[in-house]
Scaffold this motif. Structure first.
Motif, PDB file in Angstrom:
ATOM      1  N   ALA A   1       0.335  -3.162 -10.623  1.00 38.06           N
ATOM      2  CA  ALA A   1      -0.505  -2.165  -9.952  1.00 38.06           C
ATOM      3  C   ALA A   1      -0.956  -1.116 -10.950  1.00 38.06           C
ATOM      4  O   ALA A   1      -0.205  -0.189 -11.256  1.00 38.06           O
ATOM      5  N   PRO A   2      -2.185  -1.238 -11.483  1.00 37.35           N
ATOM      6  CA  PRO A   2      -2.677  -0.226 -12.417  1.00 37.35           C
ATOM      7  C   PRO A   2      -2.925   1.099 -11.714  1.00 37.35           C
ATOM      8  O   PRO A   2      -3.034   1.156 -10.479  1.00 37.35           O
ATOM      9  N   VAL A   3      -2.995   2.179 -12.493  1.00 32.76           N
ATOM     10  CA  VAL A   3      -3.301   3.494 -11.939  1.00 32.76           C
ATOM     11  C   VAL A   3      -4.622   3.426 -11.187  1.00 32.76           C
ATOM     12  O   VAL A   3      -5.606   2.872 -11.678  1.00 32.76           O
ATOM     13  N   GLY A   4      -4.651   3.977  -9.978  1.00 32.02           N
ATOM     14  CA  GLY A   4      -5.843   3.921  -9.147  1.00 32.02           C
ATOM     15  C   GLY A   4      -5.826   2.782  -8.151  1.00 32.02           C
ATOM     16  O   GLY A   4      -6.650   2.724  -7.231  1.00 32.02           O
TER      17      GLY A   4
ATOM     18  N   MET B   1       3.274   2.828  -5.448  1.00 35.52           N
ATOM     19  CA  MET B   1       3.837   2.537  -6.745  1.00 35.52           C
ATOM     20  C   MET B   1       2.742   2.032  -7.675  1.00 35.52           C
ATOM     21  O   MET B   1       1.876   1.271  -7.269  1.00 35.52           O
ATOM     22  N   THR B   2       2.794   2.453  -8.943  1.00 39.35           N
ATOM     23  CA  THR B   2       1.927   1.894  -9.966  1.00 39.35           C
ATOM     24  C   THR B   2       2.795   1.456 -11.138  1.00 39.35           C
ATOM     25  O   THR B   2       3.897   1.963 -11.350  1.00 39.35           O
ATOM     26  N   GLY B   3       2.283   0.521 -11.917  1.00 42.09           N
ATOM     27  CA  GLY B   3       3.025   0.018 -13.058  1.00 42.09           C
ATOM     28  C   GLY B   3       3.152  -1.493 -13.005  1.00 42.09           C
ATOM     29  O   GLY B   3       2.572  -2.165 -12.137  1.00 42.09           O
ATOM     30  N   THR B   4       3.909  -2.038 -13.935  1.00 45.05           N
ATOM     31  CA  THR B   4       4.060  -3.488 -14.038  1.00 45.05           C
ATOM     32  C   THR B   4       5.514  -3.854 -14.291  1.00 45.05           C
ATOM     33  O   THR B   4       6.174  -3.260 -15.145  1.00 45.05           O
ATOM     34  N   THR B   5       6.005  -4.828 -13.526  1.00 45.59           N
ATOM     35  CA  THR B   5       7.349  -5.371 -13.762  1.00 45.59           C
ATOM     36  C   THR B   5       7.447  -6.743 -13.110  1.00 45.59           C
ATOM     37  O   THR B   5       6.771  -7.019 -12.102  1.00 45.59           O
ATOM     38  N   THR B   6       8.274  -7.597 -13.680  1.00 45.25           N
ATOM     39  CA  THR B   6       8.552  -8.896 -13.070  1.00 45.25           C
ATOM     40  C   THR B   6       9.820  -8.844 -12.232  1.00 45.25           C
ATOM     41  O   THR B   6      10.166  -9.817 -11.564  1.00 45.25           O
ATOM     42  N   GLY B   7      10.516  -7.736 -12.281  1.00 48.27           N
ATOM     43  CA  GLY B   7      11.760  -7.590 -11.541  1.00 48.27           C
ATOM     44  C   GLY B   7      11.536  -7.181 -10.103  1.00 48.27           C
ATOM     45  O   GLY B   7      10.402  -6.968  -9.644  1.00 48.27           O
ATOM     46  N   THR B   8      12.630  -7.064  -9.383  1.00 46.28           N
ATOM     47  CA  THR B   8      12.588  -6.582  -8.004  1.00 46.28           C
ATOM     48  C   THR B   8      12.871  -5.091  -7.990  1.00 46.28           C
ATOM     49  O   THR B   8      13.854  -4.631  -8.579  1.00 46.28           O
TER      50      THR B   8
ATOM     51  N   LEU C   1       4.770  13.931  -3.353  1.00 50.84           N
ATOM     52  CA  LEU C   1       5.674  13.082  -2.597  1.00 50.84           C
ATOM     53  C   LEU C   1       5.023  11.724  -2.354  1.00 50.84           C
ATOM     54  O   LEU C   1       3.810  11.611  -2.230  1.00 50.84           O
ATOM     55  N   GLY C   2       5.869  10.703  -2.287  1.00 49.28           N
ATOM     56  CA  GLY C   2       5.378   9.382  -1.946  1.00 49.28           C
ATOM     57  C   GLY C   2       4.631   8.669  -3.053  1.00 49.28           C
ATOM     58  O   GLY C   2       3.984   7.653  -2.806  1.00 49.28           O
ATOM     59  N   GLN C   3       4.714   9.173  -4.289  1.00 53.01           N
ATOM     60  CA  GLN C   3       4.018   8.542  -5.405  1.00 53.01           C
ATOM     61  C   GLN C   3       4.980   8.383  -6.580  1.00 53.01           C
ATOM     62  O   GLN C   3       5.705   9.320  -6.922  1.00 53.01           O
ATOM     63  N   ALA C   4       4.975   7.207  -7.201  1.00 47.73           N
ATOM     64  CA  ALA C   4       5.837   6.961  -8.349  1.00 47.73           C
ATOM     65  C   ALA C   4       5.156   5.973  -9.277  1.00 47.73           C
ATOM     66  O   ALA C   4       4.480   5.053  -8.826  1.00 47.73           O
ATOM     67  N   ALA C   5       5.340   6.185 -10.569  1.00 49.99           N
ATOM     68  CA  ALA C   5       4.782   5.287 -11.581  1.00 49.99           C
ATOM     69  C   ALA C   5       5.910   4.782 -12.463  1.00 49.99           C
ATOM     70  O   ALA C   5       6.744   5.561 -12.921  1.00 49.99           O
ATOM     71  N   LEU C   6       5.930   3.475 -12.697  1.00 50.71           N
ATOM     72  CA  LEU C   6       6.962   2.904 -13.546  1.00 50.71           C
ATOM     73  C   LEU C   6       6.714   3.252 -15.004  1.00 50.71           C
ATOM     74  O   LEU C   6       5.577   3.205 -15.482  1.00 50.71           O
ATOM     75  N   LYS C   7       7.769   3.627 -15.681  1.00 50.74           N
ATOM     76  CA  LYS C   7       7.748   3.691 -17.139  1.00 50.74           C
ATOM     77  C   LYS C   7       8.271   2.343 -17.603  1.00 50.74           C
ATOM     78  O   LYS C   7       9.481   2.085 -17.578  1.00 50.74           O
TER      79      LYS C   7
END
Length: 545
Positions: free
Chosen positions: A122-125, A1-8, A183-189
């Motif tokens: 988790a930034p890209v990379g 997973m990549t991206g940023t969130t304070t949630g679960t 497969l197995g990769q996702a990025a938060l919008k």
């Protein structure tokens, strides 16, 4: 997973893997998606909420996968937007419907949480792993609501590859090619886009021929709140688009407007201005706002819906073309203008005099060129003009229009006569322009004087797309079919080497050349054996005497 969130981040398994097949190299070849026990009703309902019809009650997740999961179908499904992004199209509407079901009825409506992650930075990379209960298709929901729900599949375990790749988990052989998801990769919008624009009829992510129709979809989420002190009559919410000169709108196909899956074009019939060079859809707010001369407010049930505006353009013959080391996009920008907010949001520009603010989104359209250089096989500095080729694609011969430059041709558009034979110019150059990034088959019909023809060969143009398949970052060529047609060292063209007339070069001409060589060899053998036979006959006669 990549991206940023304070949630679960919570993962729910909504599809099970079955009938797994692997390629000879160990990569995933195919997998069947089955609906988990007790989830059939909720998945079918969500698919219907997203606009699906005749959903397979026995395996609704298989039905969704075959239409919306990001693998373009042939023929294309009615929703190609989902083929490019899990954040758009009916796949996203399906994900939202499932997330809404969890909010309303709890985690157990989707069989319980099968994996979670508390917060993400988790930034890209530098991705972070979200552990799940096992292979399958998952819905990932952010409890904070600041990112969109995502549907993504895990990789698949291949016991034979356990010592070759990490944990023996393998992806499709063509993952990431032509827009197919990994497969197995996702990025938060992490934010819901205020306005977005997509090209929605390029399921192979291979661009367009010049003269082709390009279909666009503009997505505008209904605002979660409306400005205070503004009446419904004064409220501004307009969408405008003026394409580059390389694109002309196809007025004959008109404009359609949807609110999620409901066609509401009729409600805006008098508010749409559409010409070859411009589009404006005014008063879009009437679809979701009300109040007349009073304070503008959202209509009941409008929160969370999305306005979709669909229209088409034709890619013109002067379109910008991409090739290795020179990627050029035909950009098209849409502008959303609305009544200004109390505080200017990030990414918006204030037009103070008009009391409005605006934001833009672009989509990029690509067409390509294929460059060939003809040279002497044994003297590479000797370039060969006058070689003639027939070029085909999918077993159909293509027609081209001759341009002013030496050896330069453009794909003929509808209504143009064109020629079926193209030839190399000075410097041995041949340039075929305005074509999709697909394989072209070359058949040399006339070789330069003093040279053999080469056997048929294929040139493929391969674009590399960025993470969300919105822009091409690089272009390369690949060749096959003949060892005399190869990509140059710098990758900028395909070098096709003609063998000069000589006995030594006959094998390079393919089957006919080899046949000729065999005939010549047989004749030499006959003439070589004849003196030996005569000598033996004379010796025999002498012994008889």
């Amino acid at each position: 997973m990549t991206g940023t969130t304070t949630g679960t981040l919570k993962a729910y398994r909504i599809g099970e893997y079955d009938e797994v097949a692997f390629t000879q190299t160990g990569a995933l070849k195919s997998v069947r998606l089955d609906t988990p026990e007790d989830l059939g009703t909720v998945l079918k309902t969500a698919a219907e909420t997203a606009g699906g019809s005749d959903v397979d009650a026995g395996n609704p997740i298989g039905w969704v996968a075959s239409r919306w999961l990001g693998y373009p179908t042939d023929p294309a499904s009615d929703d190609v937007t989902s083929a490019f992004s899990p954040y758009a199209g009916r796949l996203q509407l399906f994900a939202r419907a499932l997330a809404d079901a969890v909010t309303a009825d709890g985690d157990e409506v989707l069989g319980g949480v099968q994996g979670s992650l508390n917060g993400l930075d988790a930034p890209v990379g530098n991705p972070v792993t979200l552990p799940v209960s096992g292979p399958g298709l998952y819905l990932i929901v952010d409890s904070s609501g600041t990112s969109l729900p995502i549907i993504v599949g895990t990789k698949v375990f291949n016991e034979a590859m356990e010592d070759v790749v990490e944990d023996g988990m393998v992806d499709f052989a063509d993952a990431g090619v032509n827009g197919k998801p990994r497969l197995g990769q996702a990025a938060l919008k992490t934010t819901v886009t205020d306005v977005a624009k997509f090209v929605v009829n390029d399921p192979g992510s291979d661009g367009f021929d010049v003269g082709s129709r390009v279909d666009f979809e503009v997505q505008v989420p209904v605002p979660s709140s409306l400005p205070d002190g503004v009446s419904s009559d004064e409220y501004v919410f307009d969408v405008a688009d003026s394409p580059d000169s390389s694109l002309k709108f196809d007025v004959s196909r008109g404009v359609s407007v949807l609110l999620d899956t409901q066609d509401v074009s009729g409600e805006l019939a008098g508010d749409i201005t559409f010409t070859e060079d411009s589009l404006k859809v005014s008063n879009v707010g009437k679809l979701f706002a009300e109040g007349g001369s009073s304070q503008v407010v959202l209509r009941a049930g409008m929160s969370g819906k999305t306005v979709l505006i669909r229209y088409s353009a034709v890619l013109q013959t002067d379109a910008l073309l991409s090739k290795p080391a020179d990627v050029k996009a035909n950009a098209n920008t849409v502008t959303l203008t609305r009544t200004k907010s109390a505080v200017l949001p990030d990414g918006w520009t204030l037009d103070g005099d008009a009391g409005t603010e605006w934001k833009q989104a672009s989509s990029k359209v690509y067409s390509f060129r294929v460059d060939v250089v003809k040279a002497d096989k044994d003297a590479l500095s000797t370039k060969l003009a006058g070689a003639e080729f027939e070029v085909s694609r999918d077993e159909q011969t293509l027609k081209f229009v001759k341009l002013a430059g030496e050896g330069e041709y453009r794909l003929a558009t509808q209504g143009e006569t064109g020629v079926t034979t193209v030839s190399t110019g000075a410097g041995g150059k041949l340039s075929l322009q305005g074509v999709e990034a697909r394989e072209l088959s070359f058949k040399e019909t006339v070789a330069p004087s003093g040279y053999f023809k080469v056997s048929d060969f294929v040139i493929g143009t391969v674009p590399t797309w960025n993470e969300d398949v919105s822009a091409v970052t690089a272009v390369s060529y690949e060749s096959s079919g003949s060892n005399l047609a190869n990509v140059s060292e710098d990758g900028g063209h395909v070098a096709v080497l003609d063998p000069a007339w000589s006995l030594a070069n006959l094998p390079y001409t393919g089957g006919i050349g080899i046949l000729i060589l065999l005939v010549v060899g047989a004749l030499i053998l006959v003439f070589a054996v004849r003196p030996y036979v005569l000598s033996k006959r004379a010796e025999r006669d002498a012994n008889l005497i």
